[in-house]
Design a protein around this motif. Structure first.
Motif, PDB file in Angstrom:
ATOM      1  N   GLY A   1      63.711  88.947 101.178  1.00  0.00           N
ATOM      2  CA  GLY A   1      64.764  88.603 102.114  1.00  0.00           C
ATOM      3  C   GLY A   1      64.910  87.107 102.335  1.00  0.00           C
ATOM      4  O   GLY A   1      64.275  86.285 101.667  1.00  0.00           O
ATOM      5  N   LEU A   2      65.746  86.777 103.300  1.00  0.00           N
ATOM      6  CA  LEU A   2      66.102  85.385 103.555  1.00  0.00           C
ATOM      7  C   LEU A   2      65.300  84.745 104.687  1.00  0.00           C
ATOM      8  O   LEU A   2      65.307  83.526 104.827  1.00  0.00           O
ATOM      9  CB  LEU A   2      67.595  85.283 103.904  1.00  0.00           C
ATOM     10  N   VAL A   3      64.656  85.574 105.494  1.00  0.00           N
ATOM     11  CA  VAL A   3      63.893  85.035 106.611  1.00  0.00           C
ATOM     12  C   VAL A   3      62.740  84.179 106.089  1.00  0.00           C
ATOM     13  O   VAL A   3      62.026  84.589 105.165  1.00  0.00           O
ATOM     14  CB  VAL A   3      63.341  86.171 107.497  1.00  0.00           C
ATOM     15  N   ASP A   4      62.606  82.997 106.650  1.00  0.00           N
ATOM     16  CA  ASP A   4      61.547  82.056 106.271  1.00  0.00           C
ATOM     17  C   ASP A   4      61.695  81.533 104.838  1.00  0.00           C
ATOM     18  O   ASP A   4      60.728  81.045 104.250  1.00  0.00           O
ATOM     19  CB  ASP A   4      60.157  82.679 106.428  1.00  0.00           C
ATOM     20  N   PHE A   5      62.907  81.616 104.286  1.00  0.00           N
ATOM     21  CA  PHE A   5      63.119  81.027 102.967  1.00  0.00           C
ATOM     22  C   PHE A   5      62.955  79.513 103.056  1.00  0.00           C
ATOM     23  O   PHE A   5      63.441  78.882 103.992  1.00  0.00           O
ATOM     24  CB  PHE A   5      64.521  81.350 102.455  1.00  0.00           C
ATOM     25  N   SER A   6      62.258  78.951 102.110  1.00  0.00           N
ATOM     26  CA  SER A   6      62.058  77.504 102.064  1.00  0.00           C
ATOM     27  C   SER A   6      61.897  77.084 100.615  1.00  0.00           C
ATOM     28  O   SER A   6      61.690  77.915  99.719  1.00  0.00           O
ATOM     29  CB  SER A   6      60.814  77.097 102.860  1.00  0.00           C
ATOM     30  N   LEU A   7      61.970  75.799 100.389  1.00  0.00           N
ATOM     31  CA  LEU A   7      61.793  75.295  99.036  1.00  0.00           C
ATOM     32  C   LEU A   7      60.357  75.520  98.562  1.00  0.00           C
ATOM     33  O   LEU A   7      60.124  75.756  97.373  1.00  0.00           O
ATOM     34  CB  LEU A   7      62.148  73.806  98.987  1.00  0.00           C
ATOM     35  N   ARG A   8      59.408  75.455  99.470  1.00  0.00           N
ATOM     36  CA  ARG A   8      58.015  75.705  99.083  1.00  0.00           C
ATOM     37  C   ARG A   8      57.842  77.146  98.624  1.00  0.00           C
ATOM     38  O   ARG A   8      57.209  77.413  97.595  1.00  0.00           O
ATOM     39  CB  ARG A   8      57.085  75.421 100.257  1.00  0.00           C
TER      40      ARG A   8
END
Length: 216
Positions: free
Chosen positions: A50-57
């Motif tokens: 999912g998209l929650v807590d998506f980050s580049l890391r």
């Protein structure tokens, strides 16, 4: 959700503005293959988590690379996220292709009824796209394009499902109604855990379309 940090800081997510010191991909064929491979891996992570807590890391870990490499091929985390959602939508759009093989004499309601199972099966696999609409609600300025892109994906196909004799304005109005109901059903299915394939609102939509087609 994507955080705003300094991409030049190796200890962070690298999810903020690009640094002018970063080299940029210039569109070579070899680079395009590498970019698509990275996007495939990030898309798989987004589809699963999912998209929650998506980050580049997180994206870099999923792709088996570093945030600097991702910043070489993509314009930051928002661009990468948008590309991943776009790829998922392209796969979901395959569920609409069945409408191209339906008899042109079928009514709009029957065409939508026949296409619905394909959309339901697609949504079971790509529920994360519904989350993208949540990002639009959370920050319409930053993520509004995710909502606009979602509408464009279906708009042309749904217009083609409308009776040929309808005026363009009438077609657009009906298509917007279908899209609005579809978005509501997706959200309702996630919140209330109700099945999409037997939604009362969908049956009501079909009746409304039948009434619309009965008008002169």
């Amino acid at each position: 959700m994507p955080a705003a940090t300094d991409p030049t800081d190796d200890s962070g997510d690298g999810a903020g503005l690009q640094s002018s010191s970063y080299a940029r991909w210039t569109g070579s064929k070899r680079g395009e293959a590498r970019r698509q491979d990275l996007l495939d891996k990030v898309t798989a992570d987004v589809a699963a988590n999912g998209l929650v807590d998506f980050s580049l890391r997180r994206a870099a870990a999923a792709a088996g690379t570093t945030h600097k490499v991702l910043l070489y091929y993509f314009d930051g985390p928002d661009d990468l996220l948008a590309e991943a959602v776009k790829r998922l939508r392209q796969r979901r759009g395959e569920g609409l292709r069945a409408v191209l093989d339906l008899p042109p004499t079928m009514s709009l309601a029957d065409r939508l009824r026949a296409t619905w199972p394909n959309l339901v099966r697609a949504e079971a696999n790509f529920w994360v796209i519904t989350q993208a609409m949540g990002l639009v609600m959370y920050d319409p300025v930053r993520y509004g394009h995710l909502g606009r892109d979602e509408g464009r994906q279906y708009h042309a196909v749904l217009l083609g499902m409308c009776p040929a004799g309808w005026a363009e304005e009438r077609k657009s109005e009906v298509v917007e109604l279908i899209l609005a109901v579809f978005r509501g059903l997706l959200l309702d299915a996630r919140v209330r855990r109700t099945p999409l394939d037997d939604a009362p609102a969908f049956r009501a939509l079909l009746r409304a379309l039948e009434d619309e087609e009965a008008r002169p």
